[in-house]
Design a protein around this motif. Structure first.
Motif, PDB file in Angstrom:
ATOM      1  N   GLU A 150       0.838  -1.214   0.000  1.00 45.00           N
ATOM      2  CA  GLU A 150       0.000   0.000   0.000  1.00 45.00           C
ATOM      3  C   GLU A 150       0.865   1.253   0.000  1.00 45.00           C
ATOM      4  O   GLU A 150       0.546   2.242  -0.656  1.00 45.00           O
ATOM      5  N   TYR A 209       0.040   3.477  -3.165  1.00 46.24           N
ATOM      6  CA  TYR A 209      -0.713   4.687  -2.841  1.00 46.24           C
ATOM      7  C   TYR A 209       0.179   5.852  -2.434  1.00 46.24           C
ATOM      8  O   TYR A 209      -0.315   6.880  -1.978  1.00 46.24           O
ATOM      9  N   ASP A 256      -6.645 -11.139  -4.885  1.00 39.02           N
ATOM     10  CA  ASP A 256      -7.264  -9.820  -5.023  1.00 39.02           C
ATOM     11  C   ASP A 256      -6.791  -9.203  -6.339  1.00 39.02           C
ATOM     12  O   ASP A 256      -5.586  -9.091  -6.595  1.00 39.02           O
ATOM     13  N   ALA A 257      -7.760  -8.795  -7.148  1.00 36.82           N
ATOM     14  CA  ALA A 257      -7.441  -8.290  -8.483  1.00 36.82           C
ATOM     15  C   ALA A 257      -6.536  -7.056  -8.455  1.00 36.82           C
ATOM     16  O   ALA A 257      -5.864  -6.753  -9.432  1.00 36.82           O
ATOM     17  N   LYS A 258      -6.494  -6.349  -7.327  1.00 39.67           N
ATOM     18  CA  LYS A 258      -5.687  -5.124  -7.298  1.00 39.67           C
ATOM     19  C   LYS A 258      -4.225  -5.425  -7.579  1.00 39.67           C
ATOM     20  O   LYS A 258      -3.507  -4.596  -8.136  1.00 39.67           O
ATOM     21  N   ASP A 262      -3.884  -5.693 -11.237  1.00 43.28           N
ATOM     22  CA  ASP A 262      -3.924  -4.344 -11.818  1.00 43.28           C
ATOM     23  C   ASP A 262      -2.509  -3.763 -11.869  1.00 43.28           C
ATOM     24  O   ASP A 262      -2.090  -3.169 -12.859  1.00 43.28           O
ATOM     25  N   ILE A 288     -11.762  -7.485 -13.417  1.00 43.79           N
ATOM     26  CA  ILE A 288     -12.289  -6.242 -13.983  1.00 43.79           C
ATOM     27  C   ILE A 288     -11.240  -5.171 -13.674  1.00 43.79           C
ATOM     28  O   ILE A 288     -11.019  -4.840 -12.511  1.00 43.79           O
ATOM     29  N   ASP A 297      -8.952  -2.034 -12.778  1.00 44.74           N
ATOM     30  CA  ASP A 297      -9.268  -0.900 -11.908  1.00 44.74           C
ATOM     31  C   ASP A 297      -9.543   0.369 -12.722  1.00 44.74           C
ATOM     32  O   ASP A 297     -10.208   1.276 -12.230  1.00 44.74           O
ATOM     33  N   TRP A 298      -9.049   0.452 -13.935  1.00 42.60           N
ATOM     34  CA  TRP A 298      -9.272   1.646 -14.753  1.00 42.60           C
ATOM     35  C   TRP A 298     -10.644   1.617 -15.439  1.00 42.60           C
ATOM     36  O   TRP A 298     -11.034   2.586 -16.085  1.00 42.60           O
ATOM     37  N   CYS A 299     -11.380   0.532 -15.318  1.00 37.09           N
ATOM     38  CA  CYS A 299     -12.575   0.303 -16.143  1.00 37.09           C
ATOM     39  C   CYS A 299     -13.820   0.960 -15.523  1.00 37.09           C
ATOM     40  O   CYS A 299     -14.252   0.578 -14.437  1.00 37.09           O
ATOM     41  N   GLY A 334     -12.549  -7.531  -6.791  1.00 30.92           N
ATOM     42  CA  GLY A 334     -12.114  -6.967  -8.067  1.00 30.92           C
ATOM     43  C   GLY A 334     -12.297  -7.900  -9.252  1.00 30.92           C
ATOM     44  O   GLY A 334     -11.983  -7.540 -10.379  1.00 30.92           O
ATOM     45  N   ARG A 365     -15.610  -1.229  -9.782  1.00 32.39           N
ATOM     46  CA  ARG A 365     -14.739  -1.326  -8.600  1.00 32.39           C
ATOM     47  C   ARG A 365     -14.564   0.064  -8.035  1.00 32.39           C
ATOM     48  O   ARG A 365     -14.124   0.970  -8.733  1.00 32.39           O
ATOM     49  N   ASN A 414      -7.449   6.353  -1.056  1.00 27.51           N
ATOM     50  CA  ASN A 414      -6.098   6.908  -1.115  1.00 27.51           C
ATOM     51  C   ASN A 414      -5.445   6.705  -2.485  1.00 27.51           C
ATOM     52  O   ASN A 414      -4.223   6.729  -2.606  1.00 27.51           O
ATOM     53  N   LEU A 420      -3.722   7.117  -5.912  1.00 25.77           N
ATOM     54  CA  LEU A 420      -2.802   8.154  -6.391  1.00 25.77           C
ATOM     55  C   LEU A 420      -3.291   8.769  -7.691  1.00 25.77           C
ATOM     56  O   LEU A 420      -3.018   9.916  -7.975  1.00 25.77           O
TER      57      LEU A 420
END
Lengths: 627, 627
Positions: free
Chosen positions: A272, A276, A328-330, A333, A454, A456-458, A472, B577, B582, B584
């Protein structure tokens, strides 16, 4: 979830082209550069004082990383010429490995007396890469000669560093450049020998506990090499970005293996902290050249970005491990962002030239005027420190592992592109033109559950089958055919407000691709260009670039007209005293002209000629016809 | 042209208030702080090891600079208490001056053995300030006791450094901190003794010719103290900004005296290098705290600006000398900019607290978050290095010299304010509310020619008499009454495009005044504020601030609304999603609210409570009603 590059075949599309380019151009090119620079010959271990090409402390790692990349190719295809090169290098390693198991060219032929005396001299780093290459070659060929060499070396390292039953007594407890930790974990997974897991854990757990390792200067000080505090207390990414990424990867490996919650917490918080706080929109990591390191959160200068290619690769490794544990899809991403942007910008479109650093802005005039240290502006065939090219080799020849993961009747689709996954009686294929558009047809056989990431930009998507969202992913039951369509639009992206250098600026993103403008497409000057925030006025037109196979956008923006002749400027013509031509300050008199913007995928910059480049443009709502 | 503070009386308006404040508050306050900190007592030269308040190497200069400021006051007014303080200090200096003429407290009582052994220990700098004070006190009172002390000291310094007829042999050829050069020129002008001109020329001409002075480290290296090359080859301002300004002043003095064209060329080029490359819009000079120094052209960070008050004062001195030689209004423009902005920001409105550094932006959260080195945010009563407060004393008590200059029947009006000039049978008075507005009535008696500076910021003006423009002045023939009106409008000012940190930002200027916004007037946050570039929409309203006596502007601008809750933001609510709180990077979604801007004169910032401050805001054309 499990992943294995051997369960996946890329069958077409963008990444298949890159995989083939790597096999046909990049891997041979890197080998040839290594041959020309004496790196290959160095493996004969016959260098003597007075001879050219003195083996450098990290030459071993350059070449074995290349061997690892070649091994992944050989896992899919029979290429005798390539296999011979690898075998020939293994011959030399076997011949020159010490009775005790030690193998390191520099510390055999240049400084034999200095073995394990300097924490920053990359011996264990080179050893780690050798182990990874040996594992890969065993997996590719089933032949264990190289693997045995690696295990013999690992046995010796364990005796020296952990059991203290062999000499010489090292002057340090843990490596100054991490890498062996994740390699030992791979060696353990490949051989099942728990000794390597123990040694991996030993290095990770010892890190930051030996007070002497908190000191040191410059490249080997505690923070620079993440040994300032024990790893379970590390929540903020510090120091050398590549070392950090390799360490975090190994921490995740170990945490996933042992269920160590404290270690997992550190991994989550470090992830994170990176994503972030310290990651450029391109995925670039390590904003300063001073120590090739992280600085403070939100400090991401675009023109001075260091953002080493290897740091993006290390981030792929780290995120990949995290996803395997957390599903976790993040994490996928992040891998997608790195693959398409921060990592791929390290490689020329021709496949044989490289960037070690990946700035987000090039301002040629500034470099000349300021005279200070700036990133390089042209891709190089080889670097003195040549870690990135073979690192690209190994990622680009093992891409499949990032596309699919599986476990107990479930398959996760993490990345998109024409491909086939097959394992444990399940088969999944994709047909898509992604990332040219967001339409994907997935055919699954034998699956009980299918998860599709899916991105994260979608902003929205459609699917012709029922699903529920979970971490996600869109979760589909059973098998069969699924048509999924991601909405993909060219989108202006802002940064969090605290990233002051990007305030009042935006970057163009389309799907996972970050875009940039190059001087060569804009009469040389990109620093006076602005986006139009009105999508209708911007009127982005997409075409697929023949060279890179990806969408390129042209649209309407604006160009700020700077006063070429202040004293003759109409707005100031009535002044009793003419404004000096070189005045520093004068009344704001905004003049904008319509400008046609041509935005190319960021990773394709610097493939034509040396020119200005910019990711972040200013923006405004310009309506030229109205005024 | 000639100038002399004794020919001018300020009779009202802004600068008269500052002159009185200096006399009534600042001069007593500085004396009291110097007394409390042991600086006054130090002049008894009875400090011994173990006693408190060990005299510092530059304490002499702090106090004699205060004496100089007091002397200018005494030239106009009889203030026995003030005169006694000065006399008492002269008593001590007289008592403790060496037989050989030497006077320096630190090198008498702390390190007597170290006289002239370290170039950076400010001995000649202190000596120079003593000479300036002595000249001022002689001019004020006609009594020459202090002047004789100064000449005796100058005689000794000449013997040691130039004639080499007295000991000890110094370890350096020229001062590490310039100042004595301009002081010797003043001593020569006051006494007519050419020895002081010779010694002044000796120091200037020797500078940069002794190879050993090109070396040294940090504070005393060649570039830092402008001795890297001979002065006639110096075209780029480098190093410590105050030292540089004092040197350039002396160079101009000498060039004006001797007609030395090479020296004059260097002065002109240095002036242009400063004004067109290194000067903040406030007049601030020396952009980095590292060495309190200049960096490269156009490198002017706003939040990290060092811009010492003394550097602005030194620039006033330099520009004043240049104007005396060249009769060009551009130099008086610079003086005006410095007086109203860069210099005056060093003094609190209360008159008893000071800024040593004068940043153009304060971002309190950033300071806390980043933890790095940032400018101070509150004015101090006294500094360890306390050069700025007494420097303000002496400028504010000798302001008249900047208002008028004269020569052979001609008078130049350089600065504006209620005042009277009288000399050589000529008398000129001004009646005006400048800089509240631009209306000035000038009454001249006995003049053949009158030059009135048309400020460089002035877009147009009217005069009720015929004139011709000449070097930035309106030239009027004869004497009589002239009404002149400068158009004064609140104006957004941009920077040259190369000043990248100011790109797409503007500063508000009204007449000579630069403005800033403070957090205390804007709910704490000034960093999200924007100017409206449409003057009609901005609708600036002027009121005269009761505290500072200057125009304050309120008008319509905008505030950028940053997403306080990204995942709940309506623009992103449809996302499959949610965007992490937080994140960026996220799609640009501009939201602006109308914001009422309150812009106060820059030099009045930090006079209420610790708060954010900003000079350069972003800008846009906002029409809230239309959308």
């Amino acid at each position: 979830m499990k992943t294995d590059y051997r369960t996946v075949r890329l069958t077409g599309g963008f990444w298949k082209l890159k995989e083939d380019l790597n096999r046909d151009i990049t891997i041979p090119a890197v080998y040839n550069r290594f041959d020309e620079t004496g790196r290959i010959r160095a493996f004969r271990c016959d260098w003597k004082e007075g001879m050219p090409d003195m083996p450098h402390i990290f030459w071993d790692s350059d070449v074995v990383k290349w061997m690892e990349g070649a091994a992944y190719v050989l896992s899919r295809e029979n290429i005798p010429e390539l296999e011979e090169k690898v075998e020939s290098l293994i011959d030399e390693i076997e011949k020159n490995q010490g009775e005790d198991g030690y193998f390191n060219i520099h510390f055999t032929v240049v400084k034999p007396e200095a073995r394990f005396t300097n924490r920053d001299w990359h011996e264990l780093y080179c050893a780690g890469h050798l182990m990874e290459a040996a594992v890969a070659y065993f997996e590719a060929t089933g032949r264990d000669r190289f693997l045995k060499i690696a295990e013999k070396y690992a046995t010796y390292i364990k005796a020296v560093f952990m059991d203290k039953t062999a000499g010489p007594t090292p002057t340090f407890s843990t490596p100054g450049h991490e890498e062996i930790e994740l390699a030992l974990y791979r060696l353990y997974r490949c051989t099942g020998n728990r000794d390597w897991l123990d040694l991996c854990a030993h290095f990770i757990n010892t890190r930051g506990t030996d007070p002497s390792e908190g000191e040191g200067t410059a490249w080997a000080n505690g923070k620079q090499v993440q040994s300032h505090i024990p790893v379970r207390e590390q929540f903020s990414a510090v120091g050398h970005s590549v070392r950090a990424g390799y360490l975090y990867t190994a921490m995740a490996d170990l945490a996933g293996e042992t269920g160590d919650e404290a270690l997992m917490t550190a991994c989550r918080r470090l992830y994170e902290d990176l994503v972030y706080g310290k990651m450029y929109i391109t995925g670039g990591l390590g904003s300063t050249c001073h120590g090739e390191a992280f600085t403070i959160p939100y400090d991401m200068p675009n023109d001075q970005a260091y953002t080493e290619t290897c740091a993006s690769i290390a981030m792929i490794y780290f995120a990949h491990r995290m996803n395997k544990i957390e599903h976790d899809a993040k994490y996928a991403d992040t891998i997608e962002k790195e693959l398409y942007n921060g990592m791929l910008s390290g490689l020329s479109l021709s496949g044989d030239a490289f960037f070690y650093e990946n700035p987000l802005e090039i301002h040629l005039d500034n470099y000349k005027k300021q005279g200070g240290r700036y990133p390089i502006t042209r891709r190089q065939k080889v670097f003195g420190c040549s870690c990135c090219p073979p690192n690209l080799n190994r990622v680009l020849s093992s891409l499949g592992q990032y596309f699919y993961a599986w476990e107990d009747g479930t398959v996760w689709v993490n990345q998109f592109g024409d491909s086939t996954f097959a394992s444990d009686g399940m088969k999944v294929t994709q047909a898509t033109e992604y990332p040219v558009n967001g339409e994907i047809t997935i055919t699954a056989e034998g699956t009980e559950t299918l998860y599709v990431r899916i991105p994260d930009w979608c902003p929205s998507f459609t699917a012709d089958r029922d699903y529920v969202m979970e971490k996600g992913y869109a979760k589909f039951a059973g098998d069969g055919v699924i048509h999924i369509v991601f909405t993909m639009l060219p989108t202006l992206m802002q940064s969090a407000v605290g990233v002051y250098k990007n305030l009042d600026k935006a970057a163009l993103q389309y799907g996972p691709l970050i875009y940039c403008a190059e001087g060569i497409d804009h009469d040389g000057d990109v620093h006076s260009l602005y986006f139009n925030t009105d999508p209708k006025a911007a009127d982005w037109q997409m075409e697929v670039c023949e060279t890179c196979g990806l969408p390129v956008f042209t649209g309407n923006g604006a160009r700020r007209i700077d006063h070429p002749n202040l004293s003759a400027h109409p707005a100031f013509s009535g002044y009793p005293r003419p404004i000096p031509q070189n005045a520093l300050y004068y009344p704001l008199d905004l003049t904008y002209q319509p400008a046609r913007l041509r935005m190319i995928p960021y990773h394709t910059f610097a493939n034509r000629e040396e020119t200005n480049m910019i990711v972040y443009l200013g923006y405004g709502r310009f309506s030229f016809c109205e005024e």
